[in-house]
Design a protein around this motif. Structure first.
Motif, PDB file in Angstrom:
ATOM      1  N   LEU A 102       0.908  -1.074  -0.096  1.00 18.03           N
ATOM      2  CA  LEU A 102      -0.032   0.036   0.113  1.00 18.03           C
ATOM      3  C   LEU A 102       0.885   1.260   0.006  1.00 18.03           C
ATOM      4  N   MET A 103       1.879   1.213   0.280  1.00 19.17           N
ATOM      5  CA  MET A 103       2.960   2.360   0.256  1.00 19.17           C
ATOM      6  C   MET A 103       3.259   2.435  -1.322  1.00 19.17           C
ATOM      7  N   VAL A 104       3.610   1.307  -1.935  1.00 16.09           N
ATOM      8  CA  VAL A 104       3.812   1.360  -3.565  1.00 16.09           C
ATOM      9  C   VAL A 104       2.716   2.121  -4.059  1.00 16.09           C
ATOM     10  N   TYR A 105       1.256   1.881  -3.696  1.00 13.61           N
ATOM     11  CA  TYR A 105       0.180   2.128  -4.267  1.00 13.61           C
ATOM     12  C   TYR A 105      -0.001   3.628  -3.728  1.00 13.61           C
ATOM     13  N   GLY A 106      -0.002   4.149  -2.579  1.00 15.81           N
ATOM     14  CA  GLY A 106      -0.372   5.101  -2.044  1.00 15.81           C
ATOM     15  C   GLY A 106       0.533   6.253  -2.161  1.00 15.81           C
ATOM     16  N   LEU A 107       1.719   6.062  -2.029  1.00 16.15           N
ATOM     17  CA  LEU A 107       2.818   6.975  -1.972  1.00 16.15           C
ATOM     18  C   LEU A 107       3.958   7.051  -2.977  1.00 16.15           C
ATOM     19  N   LEU A 108       4.218   5.788  -3.686  1.00 12.67           N
ATOM     20  CA  LEU A 108       4.969   5.637  -4.775  1.00 12.67           C
ATOM     21  C   LEU A 108       4.387   5.758  -6.142  1.00 12.67           C
ATOM     22  N   SER A 109       3.077   5.220  -6.344  1.00 15.96           N
ATOM     23  CA  SER A 109       2.838   5.152  -7.711  1.00 15.96           C
ATOM     24  C   SER A 109       2.597   6.621  -8.351  1.00 15.96           C
ATOM     25  N   GLY A 110       2.143   7.438  -7.868  1.00 12.10           N
ATOM     26  CA  GLY A 110       2.201   8.805  -8.507  1.00 12.10           C
ATOM     27  C   GLY A 110       3.619   9.274  -9.098  1.00 12.10           C
ATOM     28  N   PRO A 111       4.698   9.290  -7.930  1.00  7.91           N
ATOM     29  CA  PRO A 111       5.952   9.779  -8.247  1.00  7.91           C
ATOM     30  C   PRO A 111       6.552   8.889  -9.431  1.00  7.91           C
ATOM     31  N   ILE A 112       6.399   7.443  -9.260  1.00  7.12           N
ATOM     32  CA  ILE A 112       7.162   6.671 -10.372  1.00  7.12           C
ATOM     33  C   ILE A 112       6.438   6.876 -11.814  1.00  7.12           C
ATOM     34  N   SER A 113       5.129   7.142 -11.680  1.00 10.49           N
ATOM     35  CA  SER A 113       4.762   7.350 -13.082  1.00 10.49           C
ATOM     36  C   SER A 113       5.004   8.633 -13.885  1.00 10.49           C
ATOM     37  N   ASP A 114       5.046   9.804 -12.809  1.00 11.71           N
ATOM     38  CA  ASP A 114       5.615  11.096 -13.396  1.00 11.71           C
ATOM     39  C   ASP A 114       7.088  10.921 -14.031  1.00 11.71           C
ATOM     40  N   TYR A 115       7.823  10.207 -13.095  1.00  9.99           N
ATOM     41  CA  TYR A 115       9.282   9.951 -13.314  1.00  9.99           C
ATOM     42  C   TYR A 115       9.109   9.166 -14.724  1.00  9.99           C
ATOM     43  N   ARG A 116       8.884   8.356 -14.924  1.00  6.48           N
ATOM     44  CA  ARG A 116       8.863   7.367 -15.908  1.00  6.48           C
ATOM     45  C   ARG A 116       8.412   8.164 -17.447  1.00  6.48           C
ATOM     46  N   ALA A 117       7.308   9.071 -17.055  1.00  2.00           N
ATOM     47  CA  ALA A 117       6.828   9.816 -18.502  1.00  2.00           C
ATOM     48  C   ALA A 117       7.824  10.709 -18.729  1.00  2.00           C
ATOM     49  N   ARG A 118       8.720  11.291 -18.233  1.00  2.00           N
ATOM     50  CA  ARG A 118       9.918  11.988 -18.617  1.00  2.00           C
ATOM     51  C   ARG A 118      11.191  11.195 -18.572  1.00  2.00           C
ATOM     52  N   PHE A 119      11.206  10.025 -18.114  1.00  2.00           N
ATOM     53  CA  PHE A 119      12.620   9.255 -18.328  1.00  2.00           C
ATOM     54  C   PHE A 119      11.998   7.735 -18.527  1.00  2.00           C
ATOM     55  N   PRO A 120      11.534   7.627 -19.771  1.00  2.24           N
ATOM     56  CA  PRO A 120      10.829   6.209 -19.970  1.00  2.24           C
ATOM     57  C   PRO A 120      11.978   4.951 -20.126  1.00  2.24           C
ATOM     58  N   GLY A 121      13.194   5.548 -20.325  1.00  5.64           N
ATOM     59  CA  GLY A 121      14.455   4.305 -20.353  1.00  5.64           C
ATOM     60  C   GLY A 121      14.770   4.046 -18.922  1.00  5.64           C
ATOM     61  N   ILE A 122      14.357   4.478 -17.896  1.00  5.25           N
ATOM     62  CA  ILE A 122      14.435   3.961 -16.542  1.00  5.25           C
ATOM     63  C   ILE A 122      13.499   3.031 -16.095  1.00  5.25           C
ATOM     64  N   ARG A 123      13.987   1.897 -15.755  1.00  2.00           N
ATOM     65  CA  ARG A 123      13.103   0.930 -15.320  1.00  2.00           C
ATOM     66  C   ARG A 123      13.018   0.637 -13.650  1.00  2.00           C
ATOM     67  N   PHE A 124      11.916   0.486 -13.271  1.00  2.00           N
ATOM     68  CA  PHE A 124      11.725   0.365 -11.767  1.00  2.00           C
ATOM     69  C   PHE A 124      11.371  -1.231 -11.519  1.00  2.00           C
ATOM     70  N   GLU A 125      12.094  -1.553 -10.287  1.00  2.00           N
ATOM     71  CA  GLU A 125      11.989  -2.712  -9.967  1.00  2.00           C
ATOM     72  C   GLU A 125      11.319  -2.721  -8.313  1.00  2.00           C
ATOM     73  N   LEU A 126      10.268  -3.146  -8.044  1.00  2.00           N
ATOM     74  CA  LEU A 126       9.601  -2.780  -6.987  1.00  2.00           C
ATOM     75  C   LEU A 126       9.504  -4.219  -6.038  1.00  2.00           C
ATOM     76  N   HIS A 127       9.646  -4.244  -4.800  1.00  2.00           N
ATOM     77  CA  HIS A 127       9.829  -5.186  -3.761  1.00  2.00           C
ATOM     78  C   HIS A 127       8.734  -5.039  -2.924  1.00  2.00           C
ATOM     79  N   GLU A 128       7.365  -5.700  -2.937  1.00  2.00           N
ATOM     80  CA  GLU A 128       6.338  -5.224  -1.954  1.00  2.00           C
ATOM     81  C   GLU A 128       6.612  -6.133  -0.761  1.00  2.00           C
TER      82      GLU A 128
END
Length: 300
Positions: A102-128
């Protein structure tokens, strides 16, 4: 032997042009300087590379053998340079993060989406993971960093608070309490609670808070994740006391949340967890700067 890239580049130019003068022009140096560089290379190798005439400079068998190695070295260095340039330009890279689902959902999903919109070559690996598992993952170097509500010092990692919010009561919209604007802990002592197991730091924090107030919160159901707890609340199985970011998710999912009058609005603290002395990648460092700024703004 201390062969330099300058020597190798000039050697390749002479090999291709069959002329020290032409090679010197390509490298923007004088003919005499180019001759000196080639002579130094031959001295270091211990054999001649070219048969010189008044008109041409012809590669000998040794030069033809050496040529393949020189090409490999220069190509490797050029690839490395491009790699660094691409990374600096944020064209590629990886950011690895550990946090609760839920931290991924509530706190990280927005910043990650914004970041990848500007830097689509950056890959995220999330460990819940749970907070304790997150700390271990950071300590082992499996991830670049983690987020968690740390309630004790942990060997080998540092924890820096970056987000604070309160605790709220989550209820089914048909619950008699759903219309209330606020509740006290005494009011909540009469409710049937859904609680997390104690390996979650949010559970340990809540237990300490209610103990300090001399209140008991009876729990009929104990679960392993906040996602499960929200599912049970939605079905009317009980009430849940959860951090503010989880309460926001609950409202998105159609539940009601209520302020707890006798708990501070910043009682729940989330920390950035990093391995001591570790240096995150450029992509991770840039994302962290933006994440901290985003969370700081959301608190305000």
């Amino acid at each position: 032997m201390n062969i330099t890239l300058r020597q190798l580049r000039l050697f390749l130019e002479v090999f291709e042009t069959r002329s020290i003068t032409a090679a010197a022009a390509r490298q923007h140096i004088t003919q005499s300087a180019a001759s000196k560089v080639i002579a130094e290379l031959e001295a270091q190798l211990g054999f001649d590379l070219f048969d010189r005439t008044t008109r041409r400079v012809e590669p000998n068998d040794a030069a033809k053998e050496f040529h393949a190695f020189a090409v490999d070295v220069i190509a490797t260095m050029q690839a490395a340079t491009r790699s660094v340039e691409e990374l600096i330009a944020m064209k590629r890279g990886k950011v690895s993060i550990a946090a609760s689902p839920l931290m991924v959902y509530g706190l990280l999903s927005g910043p990650i989406s914004d970041y990848r919109a500007r830097f689509p070559g950056i890959r995220f690996e999330l460990h819940e993971l749970s907070t304790d598992e997150t700390v271990e993952s950071v300590r082992a170097g499996t991830v670049d960093f983690g987020l968690g509500a740390i309630d004790a010092e942990s060997h080998g990692v540092s924890a820096t608070p970056i987000y604070r919010d309160g605790m709220r009561v989550v209820v089914n919209p048909r619950d008699p309490l759903a219309g209330r604007q606020s509740l006290s802990l005494a009011d909540l002592s009469e409710c049937d609670h859904i609680s997390l197991r104690r390996f979650y730091s949010v559970r340990r924090t809540l237990d300490q808070l209610v103990a300090d107030k001399g209140v008991s919160l009876p729990s009929g159901i104990e679960v392993g994740t906040l996602t499960s707890a929200l599912g049970l609340v939605r079905r009317g199985a009980g009430v849940l006391i959860a951090p503010g970011y989880v309460a926001n998710i609950a409202e998105e999912w159609g539940m009601r949340t209520i302020r707890i009058a006798d708990l501070p609005d910043d009682v729940h603290q989330i920390s950035l967890i990093q391995r001591r002395l570790a240096r995150p990648t450029l992509a991770a460092r840039q994302f962290l700067l933006e994440l901290v700024a985003c969370l700081d703004q959301s608190v305000k």
